[in-house]
Motif scaffolding. Structure first.
Motif, mmCIF file in Angstrom:
data_model
loop_
_atom_site.group_PDB
_atom_site.id
_atom_site.type_symbol
_atom_site.label_atom_id
_atom_site.label_comp_id
_atom_site.label_asym_id
_atom_site.label_seq_id
_atom_site.Cartn_x
_atom_site.Cartn_y
_atom_site.Cartn_z
ATOM 1 N N ALA A 138 1.193 -15.002 -1.333
ATOM 2 C CA ALA A 138 0.859 -14.270 -0.128
ATOM 3 C C ALA A 138 0.603 -12.902 -0.110
ATOM 4 N N ALA A 139 -0.327 -12.473 -1.160
ATOM 5 C CA ALA A 139 -0.948 -10.915 -1.188
ATOM 6 C C ALA A 139 -2.309 -11.271 -1.844
ATOM 7 N N ASN A 140 -3.156 -10.332 -1.145
ATOM 8 C CA ASN A 140 -4.532 -10.366 -1.569
ATOM 9 C C ASN A 140 -5.108 -9.337 -2.352
ATOM 10 N N ALA A 143 -1.821 -3.303 -3.167
ATOM 11 C CA ALA A 143 -0.969 -2.910 -2.221
ATOM 12 C C ALA A 143 -0.161 -3.877 -1.620
ATOM 13 N N GLN A 144 -0.698 -5.265 -1.224
ATOM 14 C CA GLN A 144 0.065 -6.255 -0.637
ATOM 15 C C GLN A 144 1.078 -6.629 -1.713
ATOM 16 N N ALA A 150 8.564 -5.525 -3.555
ATOM 17 C CA ALA A 150 9.596 -4.833 -3.146
ATOM 18 C C ALA A 150 10.420 -5.759 -2.105
ATOM 19 N N GLU A 151 10.048 -6.501 -1.323
ATOM 20 C CA GLU A 151 10.657 -7.452 -0.349
ATOM 21 C C GLU A 151 11.436 -8.646 -1.044
ATOM 22 N N ALA A 246 -5.192 1.500 -8.652
ATOM 23 C CA ALA A 246 -4.330 0.596 -7.706
ATOM 24 C C ALA A 246 -3.119 1.160 -7.076
ATOM 25 N N GLY A 247 -2.443 2.355 -7.911
ATOM 26 C CA GLY A 247 -1.463 3.090 -7.226
ATOM 27 C C GLY A 247 -0.319 3.027 -8.399
#
Length: 331
Positions: A138-140, A143-144, A150-151, A246-247
């Motif tokens: 569930a991440a596209n 950032a997601q 993290a969660e 991307a970070g």
């Protein structure tokens, strides 16, 4: 009489020494006179094996002899490396090894050889990795994915192809950069790990682009970023950002391969192999094949024995820090 005998013996000794020296010089001048074996310390069909076979093919002409590949796998590449470290130093047994050579002494108490047991012949290539996930994650975008990690943290399974493999090392860097505690799941090689990732049994993997491009192209996995500082020029990956942009500032990981010989290989032979390697790495067919896999051929001072060793020492120091900070104890 005694003096005369001594003089004759001395004469024979000098002659024998002269013949031996001449024979050695002739052997060096004639090298190579027979086929050369390149030991690959990993399985046939894997990325290191493919690279070694491509290089062997390109080396055949400049060396003027057939090049035979010998797969001597096991214990994270240490068994094949120890085989070369103990081999006769006559230039007929060489080693192609990747970044794992720079981490072996941090991961294993006794890998069965010392780095000093090897001569450095030149760096061959560099290959970035890709950060990929199971198709249903569930991440596209990155950032997601970062938020998701993290969660969920330790509930996320991060696959690798075994201790010391490229995917394991990339995962260590990823853990460190994200300050996360994902659960490492080691496999016996890339293929079974990739199968489970595509099947959804595993969440994430940081794998060499060489191995992941077909799955990315066929959309069997999701891709979030590449591990090099520059985007990759392959059609399937041109739109994929670097992890740095991307970070993950400064994230830079590539799998490199080098060529080695046993310590004490005569300097003229080392120079002959290095000269042949430089010719081989300009082979258009080799360059085309490597670039199609997302691999760049080395074309700088790391192609020299000295430049290769200098680069290696920096990498070994860097990985020693990464492995220690991950709390990994040598096995």
């Amino acid at each position: 009489m005694h003096n005369h005998a001594t003089r004759i013996n001395l004469g024979f000794t000098l002659l024998a020494g002269l013949f031996a020296a001449t024979a050695a010089t002739t052997a060096l001048a004639d090298y190579p006179e027979k086929s050369i074996t390149i030991v690959v310390p990993f399985s046939a069909g894997g990325p290191s094996d493919k690279i070694a076979r491509d290089v062997a093919e390109a080396l055949r002409e400049p060396m003027g002899q057939p090049i035979v590949i010998e797969n001597r796998l096991g214990a994270g590449g240490t068994i094949g490396t120890a085989r070369v470290a103990r081999a006769k130093n006559d230039g007929y047994t060489l080693l192609v090894h990747h970044i794992g050579l720079a981490t072996a002494h941090s991961l294993y108490k006794d890998p069965g050889y010392q780095i000093e047991d090897l001569e450095f012949l030149g760096l061959i290539n560099e290959a970035p990795s890709t950060l990929i996930s199971k198709p249903a994650l569930a991440a596209n975008d990155f950032a997601q994915l970062k938020k998701y990690i993290a969660e969920k943290d330790s509930a996320i399974n991060l696959a690798n192809a075994g201790v010391g493999s490229a995917s394991h090392l990339c995962s260590l860097m990823l853990q460190s950069a994200l300050n996360s505690k994902m659960t490492f799941v080691p496999y016996k090689g890339t293929a079974p790990a990739m199968t489970d990732l595509m099947g959804g049994q595993i969440d994430i993997m940081c794998e060499q682009a060489t191995n992941s491009i077909p799955q990315i192209e066929s959309k069997k996995v999701k891709v979030y970023g590449v591990s090099s500082m520059k985007r990759m020029g392959i059609p399937a990956l041109t739109a994929v950002p670097t992890l740095d942009e991307a970070g993950l500032s400064g994230f830079n990981f590539s799998v490199w391969h080098g060529l080695y010989a046993p310590k004490g290989t005569p300097r003229p032979i080392v120079e002959k192999i290095n000269a042949a390697l430089r010719v081989a790495l300009k082979n258009p067919e080799l360059i085309k094949r490597q670039e199609a896999l997302g691999i760049s051929i080395v074309n700088d001072d790391r192609l020299s024995s000295e430049g290769h060793k200098k680069f290696f020492d920096k990498e070994a120091a860097r990985w020693s820090g990464v492995i220690k900070s991950a709390g990994i104890q040598p096995e």
